[in-house]
Design a protein around this motif. Structure first.
Motif, PDB file in Angstrom:
ATOM      1  N   GLU A 178       3.699  10.925  10.244  1.00 20.67           N
ATOM      2  CA  GLU A 178       3.855  11.581   8.972  1.00 20.67           C
ATOM      3  C   GLU A 178       2.923  12.647   8.470  1.00 20.67           C
ATOM      4  N   ALA A 179       1.726  12.309   8.808  1.00 22.42           N
ATOM      5  CA  ALA A 179       0.624  13.086   8.441  1.00 22.42           C
ATOM      6  C   ALA A 179       1.108  14.539   9.277  1.00 22.42           C
ATOM      7  N   TYR A 180       1.484  14.516  10.367  1.00 20.95           N
ATOM      8  CA  TYR A 180       1.808  15.710  11.294  1.00 20.95           C
ATOM      9  C   TYR A 180       3.020  16.487  10.726  1.00 20.95           C
ATOM     10  N   LEU A 181       4.045  15.653  10.249  1.00 22.40           N
ATOM     11  CA  LEU A 181       5.189  16.158   9.574  1.00 22.40           C
ATOM     12  C   LEU A 181       4.857  16.939   8.208  1.00 22.40           C
ATOM     13  N   ARG A 182       4.082  16.513   7.392  1.00 24.82           N
ATOM     14  CA  ARG A 182       3.587  16.983   6.436  1.00 24.82           C
ATOM     15  C   ARG A 182       3.097  18.413   6.732  1.00 24.82           C
ATOM     16  N   ASN A 183       1.813  18.438   7.972  1.00 20.83           N
ATOM     17  CA  ASN A 183       1.259  19.685   8.112  1.00 20.83           C
ATOM     18  C   ASN A 183       2.410  20.743   8.637  1.00 20.83           C
ATOM     19  N   ARG A 184       3.236  20.352   9.463  1.00 19.79           N
ATOM     20  CA  ARG A 184       4.420  21.359   9.883  1.00 19.79           C
ATOM     21  C   ARG A 184       5.196  21.789   8.628  1.00 19.79           C
ATOM     22  N   ILE A 185       5.800  20.892   7.732  1.00 18.18           N
ATOM     23  CA  ILE A 185       6.582  21.353   6.770  1.00 18.18           C
ATOM     24  C   ILE A 185       5.676  22.454   5.807  1.00 18.18           C
ATOM     25  N   LEU A 186       4.580  22.308   5.697  1.00 23.08           N
ATOM     26  CA  LEU A 186       3.774  23.065   4.790  1.00 23.08           C
ATOM     27  C   LEU A 186       3.455  24.474   5.415  1.00 23.08           C
ATOM     28  N   SER A 187       3.196  24.590   6.674  1.00 28.30           N
ATOM     29  CA  SER A 187       3.124  25.592   7.590  1.00 28.30           C
ATOM     30  C   SER A 187       4.351  26.410   7.786  1.00 28.30           C
ATOM     31  N   HIS A 188       5.473  25.905   7.910  1.00 26.82           N
ATOM     32  CA  HIS A 188       6.577  26.386   8.249  1.00 26.82           C
ATOM     33  C   HIS A 188       7.645  26.211   7.027  1.00 26.82           C
ATOM     34  N   PRO A 189       7.164  26.728   5.913  1.00 27.20           N
ATOM     35  CA  PRO A 189       8.021  26.227   4.681  1.00 27.20           C
ATOM     36  C   PRO A 189       9.602  26.351   4.781  1.00 27.20           C
ATOM     37  N   ASP A 190       9.946  27.373   5.633  1.00 29.02           N
ATOM     38  CA  ASP A 190      11.474  27.827   5.667  1.00 29.02           C
ATOM     39  C   ASP A 190      12.186  26.592   6.465  1.00 29.02           C
ATOM     40  N   VAL A 191      11.376  26.208   7.497  1.00 28.40           N
ATOM     41  CA  VAL A 191      11.928  24.988   8.436  1.00 28.40           C
ATOM     42  C   VAL A 191      12.073  23.773   7.317  1.00 28.40           C
ATOM     43  N   GLY A 192      10.852  23.610   6.804  1.00 28.08           N
ATOM     44  CA  GLY A 192      10.550  22.502   6.168  1.00 28.08           C
ATOM     45  C   GLY A 192      11.692  22.075   4.843  1.00 28.08           C
ATOM     46  N   ARG A 193      12.181  23.566   4.358  1.00 26.93           N
ATOM     47  CA  ARG A 193      13.103  23.418   3.178  1.00 26.93           C
ATOM     48  C   ARG A 193      14.373  23.186   3.805  1.00 26.93           C
ATOM     49  N   LYS A 194      14.793  23.573   5.002  1.00 26.43           N
ATOM     50  CA  LYS A 194      16.155  23.514   5.619  1.00 26.43           C
ATOM     51  C   LYS A 194      16.531  22.014   6.056  1.00 26.43           C
ATOM     52  N   TRP A 195      15.556  21.509   6.589  1.00 18.97           N
ATOM     53  CA  TRP A 195      15.403  20.193   7.543  1.00 18.97           C
ATOM     54  C   TRP A 195      15.083  18.998   6.605  1.00 18.97           C
TER      55      TRP A 195
END
Length: 348
Positions: free
Chosen positions: A317-334
């Motif tokens: 969960e912590a790593y998913l947060r890290n990825r979502i904030l580092s790649h906001p376009d991917v985070g917003r989509k998925w």
């Protein structure tokens, strides 16, 4: 033992393997892990593969935009694929780099009912260039072997059984091909950060320079290229598992001003299902067995790590947060709901 550093130590892989020099090399490794969190690894045996891979990078990044975008990271809930220049952020600022992200092949397909963070372990996308998939998979496989052998030496240098960290190894390792284009002075190649993908990073950098490591006095120390070496650093996974005794070190890349910089970081993955309670238990158990000074152990308790935050149920969960904030376009989509949640946490 000094508490800070002014240069990055060099560890010779052959000395770790030679019984006649192993103990002295382990002592040097212990100092590097405790004090610096970074080291150069020489004579590691992957020099030919690394050189072959570096030679391929200009071709991959010079591909037409439409070819690179066919494997764009936006297509992947696992955050693998191509990232265009300026699409990633670190410390809320834009990184001036483009990259390809890959992972260990053969990951199981995520299905409804699985933990949401299990989507991070997915199959890679590759640019449509003959031989690239095979090159990437060879690099990942050989780096995984080297890094897991290195991890055993780290255990030994801490006076722990060689297999101490084996059960913390995750399913998926990651590999990046990175290009930093020539940029204006003082531009951010990648901003100050601690690596959060797993246990250790093994970085091959070209001869351009730009990597800097922050010491405990707040000084940025250059990590200039050493031909044939890999730069190895502690990640937040090992930091959490050891209760902060082996601390991850903040580092950054200053964007090049006169030429393009290429680098190849490999990230040894950590188990995504590790919970906060498990990390606390392992940290207490491992720290008690590491013969460090009481003062060092006391300071270790206060080492911050996003993986030790009660906000997150586990590493994944912590790593998913890290990825979502580092790649906001991917985070917003998925992960639109999580993107909104984590964005509010940052702004709070």
């Amino acid at each position: 033992m000094s508490d800070t550093f002014s240069s990055i130590p060099i560890i010779d892989w052959r000395r770790l393997q030679d019984p006649a020099t192993k103990q002295a090399a382990l002592d040097d490794l212990r100092e590097a892990i405790f004090v610096v969190g970074f080291l150069y690894l020489t004579n590691h045996g992957l020099e030919g593969l690394v050189a072959k891979t570096h030679a391929k990078l200009p071709e991959l990044f010079d591909l037409p935009a439409e070819v690179k975008e066919k494997c764009d990271m936006i297509n992947s809930p696992s955050f693998v694929g191509y990232t265009r220049l300026g699409a990633e952020t670190t410390a809320t600022k834009t990184d001036l780099r483009e990259q390809y992200d890959f992972g260990t092949p053969g990951m199981k397909t995520w299905t409804e009912g699985d933990n949401i963070w299990e989507r991070l372990e997915g199959n890679s996308q590759y640019p449509d260039v003959p031989g690239v998939k095979e090159l990437v998979e060879d690099y990942i496989a050989k780096s995984a072997t080297l890094s897991q052998q290195f991890m055993r030496f780290v255990s030994e240098c801490l006076s722990l059984p060689p297999d101490t960290f084996v059960d913390f190894k995750g399913n998926m390792d990651r590999l990046k091909f990175v290009k930093y284009p020539q940029s204006p002075p003082d531009s951010q190649g990648v901003g100050p950060h601690k690596d959060s993908t797993g246990l250790f990073t093994f970085l091959s950098q070209d001869n351009t320079g730009g990597l800097q490591v922050l010491n405990k006095n707040g000084q940025w120390i250059d990590a200039p290229p050493i031909e044939g070496s890999l730069v190895v650093n502690v990640q937040q996974g090992l930091e959490a598992i050891t209760g902060g005794i082996c601390a991850a070190t903040t580092h950054r890349v200053i964007a090049p001003t006169t030429k393009t910089r290429y680098s190849i970081p490999f990230f040894l993955g950590v188990r995504m299902d590790l919970t906060l309670d498990q990390l606390r238990d392992s940290g207490a158990h491992i720290v008690a067995r590491i013969p460090a000074s009481d003062d060092r152990k006391k300071r270790a308790v206060d080492v911050p790590s996003e993986f030790l935050s009660p906000l997150y149920s586990c590493f994944g969960e912590a790593y998913l947060r890290n990825r979502i904030l580092s790649h906001p376009d991917v985070g917003r989509k998925w992960y639109p709901e999580l993107y909104e949640k984590y964005s509010r946490q940052v702004l709070a």
